[in-house]
Design a protein around this motif. Structure first.
Motif, PDB file in Angstrom:
ATOM      1  N   PHE A  69     -16.485  -2.753  -5.513  1.00 39.48           N
ATOM      2  CA  PHE A  69     -15.352  -3.420  -6.146  1.00 39.48           C
ATOM      3  C   PHE A  69     -15.931  -4.343  -7.217  1.00 39.48           C
ATOM      4  O   PHE A  69     -16.493  -5.396  -6.902  1.00 39.48           O
ATOM      5  N   PRO A  70     -15.860  -3.956  -8.509  1.00 39.66           N
ATOM      6  CA  PRO A  70     -16.518  -4.711  -9.579  1.00 39.66           C
ATOM      7  C   PRO A  70     -15.991  -6.139  -9.691  1.00 39.66           C
ATOM      8  O   PRO A  70     -14.926  -6.480  -9.175  1.00 39.66           O
ATOM      9  N   ALA A  71     -16.770  -6.958 -10.393  1.00 41.37           N
ATOM     10  CA  ALA A  71     -16.384  -8.346 -10.635  1.00 41.37           C
ATOM     11  C   ALA A  71     -15.066  -8.410 -11.388  1.00 41.37           C
ATOM     12  O   ALA A  71     -14.675  -7.474 -12.099  1.00 41.37           O
ATOM     13  N   ASN A  72     -14.375  -9.549 -11.205  1.00 37.32           N
ATOM     14  CA  ASN A  72     -13.097  -9.842 -11.863  1.00 37.32           C
ATOM     15  C   ASN A  72     -11.982  -8.902 -11.428  1.00 37.32           C
ATOM     16  O   ASN A  72     -11.011  -8.684 -12.149  1.00 37.32           O
TER      17      ASN A  72
ATOM     18  N   GLU B  44       0.844  -1.186   0.000  1.00 40.97           N
ATOM     19  CA  GLU B  44       0.000   0.000   0.000  1.00 40.97           C
ATOM     20  C   GLU B  44       0.882   1.238   0.000  1.00 40.97           C
ATOM     21  O   GLU B  44       1.693   1.445   0.898  1.00 40.97           O
ATOM     22  N   LEU B  45       0.738   2.076  -1.012  1.00 41.57           N
ATOM     23  CA  LEU B  45       1.544   3.276  -1.136  1.00 41.57           C
ATOM     24  C   LEU B  45       0.853   4.452  -0.468  1.00 41.57           C
ATOM     25  O   LEU B  45      -0.370   4.457  -0.312  1.00 41.57           O
TER      26      LEU B  45
ATOM     27  N   ILE C 276      -8.360  -8.162  -6.238  1.00 39.88           N
ATOM     28  CA  ILE C 276      -8.300  -7.898  -4.808  1.00 39.88           C
ATOM     29  C   ILE C 276      -9.603  -8.258  -4.098  1.00 39.88           C
ATOM     30  O   ILE C 276      -9.657  -8.240  -2.877  1.00 39.88           O
ATOM     31  N   ASN C 277     -10.640  -8.624  -4.856  1.00 35.81           N
ATOM     32  CA  ASN C 277     -11.907  -8.971  -4.221  1.00 35.81           C
ATOM     33  C   ASN C 277     -11.781 -10.185  -3.311  1.00 35.81           C
ATOM     34  O   ASN C 277     -12.543 -10.350  -2.359  1.00 35.81           O
ATOM     35  N   GLY C 278     -10.824 -11.049  -3.623  1.00 36.66           N
ATOM     36  CA  GLY C 278     -10.634 -12.233  -2.787  1.00 36.66           C
ATOM     37  C   GLY C 278     -10.262 -11.897  -1.360  1.00 36.66           C
ATOM     38  O   GLY C 278     -10.492 -12.688  -0.443  1.00 36.66           O
ATOM     39  N   MET C 279      -9.693 -10.693  -1.151  1.00 39.46           N
ATOM     40  CA  MET C 279      -9.325 -10.282   0.202  1.00 39.46           C
ATOM     41  C   MET C 279     -10.552 -10.037   1.063  1.00 39.46           C
ATOM     42  O   MET C 279     -10.472 -10.007   2.286  1.00 39.46           O
ATOM     43  N   PHE C 280     -11.720  -9.839   0.418  1.00 43.06           N
ATOM     44  CA  PHE C 280     -12.957  -9.632   1.154  1.00 43.06           C
ATOM     45  C   PHE C 280     -13.736 -10.928   1.350  1.00 43.06           C
ATOM     46  O   PHE C 280     -14.867 -10.902   1.823  1.00 43.06           O
ATOM     47  N   GLY C 281     -13.150 -12.050   0.979  1.00 43.57           N
ATOM     48  CA  GLY C 281     -13.766 -13.335   1.263  1.00 43.57           C
ATOM     49  C   GLY C 281     -14.555 -13.961   0.126  1.00 43.57           C
ATOM     50  O   GLY C 281     -15.184 -14.999   0.332  1.00 43.57           O
TER      51      GLY C 281
ATOM     52  N   LEU D  99     -10.963  -3.064   5.261  1.00 46.90           N
ATOM     53  CA  LEU D  99      -9.556  -3.145   4.868  1.00 46.90           C
ATOM     54  C   LEU D  99      -8.992  -1.782   4.486  1.00 46.90           C
ATOM     55  O   LEU D  99      -7.822  -1.667   4.118  1.00 46.90           O
ATOM     56  N   ASN D 100      -9.833  -0.749   4.577  1.00 41.35           N
ATOM     57  CA  ASN D 100      -9.415   0.613   4.226  1.00 41.35           C
ATOM     58  C   ASN D 100      -8.824   0.702   2.815  1.00 41.35           C
ATOM     59  O   ASN D 100      -7.878   1.441   2.565  1.00 41.35           O
ATOM     60  N   MET D 101      -9.405  -0.047   1.893  1.00 40.68           N
ATOM     61  CA  MET D 101      -8.936  -0.033   0.511  1.00 40.68           C
ATOM     62  C   MET D 101      -9.808   0.905  -0.315  1.00 40.68           C
ATOM     63  O   MET D 101     -11.025   0.969  -0.132  1.00 40.68           O
TER      64      MET D 101
END
Length: 574
Positions: free
Chosen positions: A447-450, A343-344, A453-458, A362-364
């Protein structure tokens, strides 16, 4: 999720009970203990509220709910408000997440119960919270000869460990005469090389003694707020043309669990609905006549009120900048906590100072969304219209219920969070999301499909390889009543009041085999436990693992014993 408890039927005079008090009455005091004296933006503030009797200093459980607020001292604005519920041991503990966009400076933590509101905000608990920026807070000091009368004897034995090795601390607590003290205390262990004890910060002794002097008064009070033992939704059922409804009925639906129950109000038109649910729970209420009809029936819901605080002004001392190393280490640890990406720093924006906003857990930064104040939020008639902005469409099932898109949609949503609380699509809770009134939405993150990083939300990829999208909806704060006037009758209202925060547990990593560690460990708080119980001998033992870089540890234990003895002790383990 707990169900509705019961309905209390009362006349209007019982909601506010007035009495002139000139004799001794029970008073409460609060001390807020945090894991550190100062923080960096993006940190988590681990806290425990010690609620005691103002005269004896003994822990009390007359109030089962307690409020904690974070205020910006310079801007005089409310940043966050939490409701804490006492656990089975009467302990109020939780965590407060500081936004990454938080500016350095002095903030004020305030804590109070509903009962304390009867005696004015000057009797609340106020404590400074510093977001590291090179200055220290000068608090209110109590003479040392007054503190010595309340001293307890605390012994902390242990040896410092390094490089992720285990540490053990043996703690013994005795009163001034050497007798063991039993109780439930809060303990923090921090990296002493970057977290120094702050003599200007104050401690539990100064806070409780200062409040005790302030409470010594012969002033008469009007008792308006009872000891809060439960959460209530209050209101009345009346005729929309001003006439009285005889023997009205109230239908209550918990939108999250689907649990519903009907109540008979008898001769009363006012009600108090006792609920026990965490923050984010929504209820749909409908008032009817005795025969179930809603013609010319109006349901009115009372808004929650919160006190106007008298924030103290904490002076700043410039001094040497002892926070630089702490800030650097804290930011590094936050970066290492993110999985699979670096994270920058955020690009600095020039212009109007941004307000502190809610964000995903996750503050993303979301690729798409609607910010607070977006005109689309006010113009939308129903929730589906807002979702259409992101290509998310809805459909009606065979039972006539509306749902968020099907598997065939290119914008399939796999997870939905409302105020970071998950609503299960598989269980049909997306229908509850669609019942949210758009005007009560504060912001949306999508967070759109595909998106990898969506995997980080489960979410998990579908069989066809599609990665589902993730939708975050954030509602407005506080006691706002969600009452959709445009598409609902006057007899119906959807209510979302401030609920208690779900319990959170401090994560202390375990390193049975340090060679298997996957990421650096540079924690500034190595251990936090708001419920350290001493036995009949006044003894307890705690265990945790060292970080990568810590060599010296600041151990702080605070609290009040069962007999009212104030305990405060700090020791450096090296």
């Amino acid at each position: 999720m707990k169900r509705l408890l019961h309905l209390i039927i009362y006349t209007a005079s019982l909601l506010t009970v007035s009495a002139q008090i000139t004799t001794q009455i029970p008073l409460e005091k609060i001390y807020l203990q945090t894991d550190k004296p100062y923080y960096a933006a993006g940190d988590t503030v681990w806290l425990r509220a010690h609620l005691v009797d103002a005269t004896t200093n003994r822990p009390v459980s007359r109030s089962r709910f307690l409020y904690v607020e974070l205020h910006h001292q310079e801007a005089d604005t409310l940043c966050q408000r939490l409701m804490l519920k006492a656990d089975e041991d009467g302990v109020f503990a939780n965590a407060l997440l500081l936004p990454k966009t938080m500016k350095s400076g002095v903030y004020t933590l305030a804590a109070y119960t509903q009962w304390m509101r009867n005696f004015g905000p000057e009797h609340f608990c106020y404590q400074p919270l510093t977001v590291a920026g090179g200055q220290r807070v000068r608090g209110h000091r109590i003479p040392l000869h007054l503190l010595s009368r309340h001293d307890a004897k605390v012994s902390i034995c242990g040896e410092a460990a390094t490089d992720n090795r285990p540490m053990t601390l043996d703690i013994d607590i005795q009163d001034h005469d050497g007798l063991p003290l039993s109780g439930i205390f809060a303990l923090s262990v921090t990296d002493y090389d970057v977290v120094k004890p702050d003599s200007l910060f104050g401690d539990i002794r100064q806070s409780l003694i200062r409040q005790q002097f302030a409470n010594r008064t012969d002033t008469s009070y009007t008792i308006t707020y009872p000891f809060q033992q439960q959460q209530l939704i209050t209101g009345r059922i009346k005729g929309s043309l001003g006439q009285r409804i005889k023997n009205p009925r109230l239908l209550v639906v918990n939108n999250r669990t689907g649990h519903r129950k009907a109540f008979e109000l008898g001769d009363s038109t006012r009600f108090a609905l006792a609920v026990d649910n965490p923050n984010g729970t929504t209820f749909t209420l409908e008032g009817t006549r005795r025969n179930g009809r809603t013609s010319l029936v109006e349901l009115q819901i009372d808004s929650l009120t919160f006190p106007k605080l008298k924030l103290p002004h904490y002076q700043l001392t410039t001094g040497a900048n002892g926070h630089a190393a702490f800030t650097t280490q804290s930011q590094l640890q936050q970066m290492y906590n993110r999985a699979n990406y670096i994270e920058l720093p955020e690009v600095e924006k020039v212009g109007k100072k941004p307000e502190i906003q809610k964000s995903n857990f996750l503050n993303m930064e979301a690729p798409r969304g609607l910010k607070p104040g977006d005109p689309w939020i006010d113009r939308a008639v129903r929730m589906g219209m807002l979702l259409h902005r992101f290509g998310i469409y809805t459909f009606i099932d065979a039972a006539g219920r509306e749902h968020i898109n099907s598997y065939a949609s290119p914008q399939y949503v796999g997870k939905i969070y409302v105020d970071n609380m998950e609503y299960s699509i598989a269980d049909g809770e997306d229908g509850d999301v669609l019942n949210i009134t758009p005007q009560n939405v504060r912001s949306i993150e999508y967070f759109p499909a595909n998106n990898a990083i969506n995997g980080m939300f489960g979410v998990r990829p579908l069989k066809n390889g599609t990665i589902p999208g993730v939708l975050f909806i954030f509602l407005k704060d506080g006691s706002e009543i969600v009452h959709s006037k445009g598409n609902r009758p006057l007899s119906m209202a959807t209510v979302r009041q401030l609920g208690y925060e779900q319990p959170v547990e401090f994560y202390s990593p375990q390193y049975p085999n340090p060679s298997h560690k996957t990421r650096p460990d540079q924690r500034t708080t190595l251990y936090w436990n708001p419920k350290v119980k001493t036995d009949a001998n006044g003894h307890t033992t705690v265990r945790f693992y060292a970080s990568d870089i810590s060599h010296r540890y600041l151990v702080t234990i605070e609290g009040v014993s069962d007999d009212g003895t104030i305990v405060h002790h700090q020791r450096v383990i090296e």
